[in-house]
Design a protein around this motif. Structure first.
Motif, PDB file in Angstrom:
ATOM      1  N   ILE A  91       0.840  -1.210   0.000  1.00 43.14           N
ATOM      2  CA  ILE A  91       0.000   0.000   0.000  1.00 43.14           C
ATOM      3  C   ILE A  91       0.865   1.246   0.000  1.00 43.14           C
ATOM      4  O   ILE A  91       0.603   2.195  -0.748  1.00 43.14           O
ATOM      5  N   HIS A  92       1.931   1.271   0.800  1.00 38.03           N
ATOM      6  CA  HIS A  92       2.849   2.421   0.803  1.00 38.03           C
ATOM      7  C   HIS A  92       3.448   2.643  -0.588  1.00 38.03           C
ATOM      8  O   HIS A  92       3.538   3.784  -1.062  1.00 38.03           O
ATOM      9  N   SER A  93       3.838   1.564  -1.235  1.00 33.03           N
ATOM     10  CA  SER A  93       4.409   1.660  -2.582  1.00 33.03           C
ATOM     11  C   SER A  93       3.379   2.214  -3.572  1.00 33.03           C
ATOM     12  O   SER A  93       3.703   3.060  -4.426  1.00 33.03           O
ATOM     13  N   LEU A  94       2.151   1.741  -3.465  1.00 31.49           N
ATOM     14  CA  LEU A  94       1.096   2.213  -4.364  1.00 31.49           C
ATOM     15  C   LEU A  94       0.759   3.683  -4.121  1.00 31.49           C
ATOM     16  O   LEU A  94       0.504   4.433  -5.068  1.00 31.49           O
ATOM     17  N   VAL A  95       0.775   4.107  -2.875  1.00 34.72           N
ATOM     18  CA  VAL A  95       0.509   5.517  -2.573  1.00 34.72           C
ATOM     19  C   VAL A  95       1.611   6.388  -3.173  1.00 34.72           C
ATOM     20  O   VAL A  95       1.338   7.465  -3.735  1.00 34.72           O
ATOM     21  N   ALA A  96       2.867   5.932  -3.105  1.00 37.37           N
ATOM     22  CA  ALA A  96       3.970   6.675  -3.735  1.00 37.37           C
ATOM     23  C   ALA A  96       3.740   6.775  -5.242  1.00 37.37           C
ATOM     24  O   ALA A  96       3.964   7.835  -5.845  1.00 37.37           O
ATOM     25  N   SER A  97       3.252   5.695  -5.852  1.00 36.76           N
ATOM     26  CA  SER A  97       2.930   5.721  -7.285  1.00 36.76           C
ATOM     27  C   SER A  97       1.809   6.710  -7.577  1.00 36.76           C
ATOM     28  O   SER A  97       1.823   7.411  -8.597  1.00 36.76           O
ATOM     29  N   LEU A  98       0.855   6.768  -6.669  1.00 37.71           N
ATOM     30  CA  LEU A  98      -0.259   7.705  -6.838  1.00 37.71           C
ATOM     31  C   LEU A  98       0.241   9.147  -6.843  1.00 37.71           C
ATOM     32  O   LEU A  98      -0.163   9.962  -7.680  1.00 37.71           O
TER      33      LEU A  98
END
Length: 175
Positions: A91-98
């Motif tokens: 989730i942290h990685s995906l938020v960074a992508s966002l």
């Protein structure tokens, strides 16, 4: 024709030539026939690029949001299997992508600024032409719509601050 009449005519013709030369230079400033740069075409290209960048970024943002949702849904299962840390890291990685996907607004803002500068330049040139022509526009009827074709039948886009129909008005139609 008397000398006085000939002088008046010559003066009028000189004034007319001066006005035409000024109009010609203003039009050439917008789009010179021999210029390799066309400000209007460049502005259109920038607007098309804005539409494309916005569409691409929106699709990317939606994809990442769906992945975040999916990862969040996996947490209860991961908790039962002891893999919460991995789900949280995802989730942290995906938020960074966002956040990365949202960077499109900076480039879009730069492109919009270029278009605004071009439109201001064109507006100034047209203003000068209108001043030169003076009363020449008195008999002309202003157009009531923009260029034909395309999306003319659609609404005129979002209302600017304070204009248009409020959400409360819309909600009252269905309430």
């Amino acid at each position: 024709m008397s000398d006085l009449d000939a002088q008046a005519l010559a003066s009028e013709l000189a004034d007319l030539r001066e006005q035409l030369e000024l109009i010609q230079s203003e039009v050439a400033a917008i789009r010179h026939p021999r210029s390799t740069e066309d400000r209007i075409s460049n502005a259109v290209s920038e607007l098309r690029a804005i539409v494309h960048a916005t569409e691409t970024a929106t699709n990317g943002i939606l994809a990442v949001a769906e992945a975040i949702d999916s990862a969040a849904e996996s947490i209860p299962r991961a908790a039962s299997e002891g893999g919460v840390d991995m789900a949280v890291e995802q989730i942290h990685s995906l938020v960074a992508s966002l956040f990365t996907e949202c960077a499109f607004q900076d480039i879009t803002g730069q492109r919009v600024s270029k278009v605004v500068t071009t439109l201001e330049f064109v507006e100034q040139r047209i203003g000068t032409i209108i001043q030169v022509l003076g009363d020449g526009f008195d008999g002309l009827t202003p157009p009531t719509h923009g260029p034909a074709g395309g999306d003319d039948g659609l609404l005129h886009g979002p209302a600017r601050g304070g204009g248009g129909v409020s959400q409360a008005d819309i909600d009252s139609l269905f309430g």
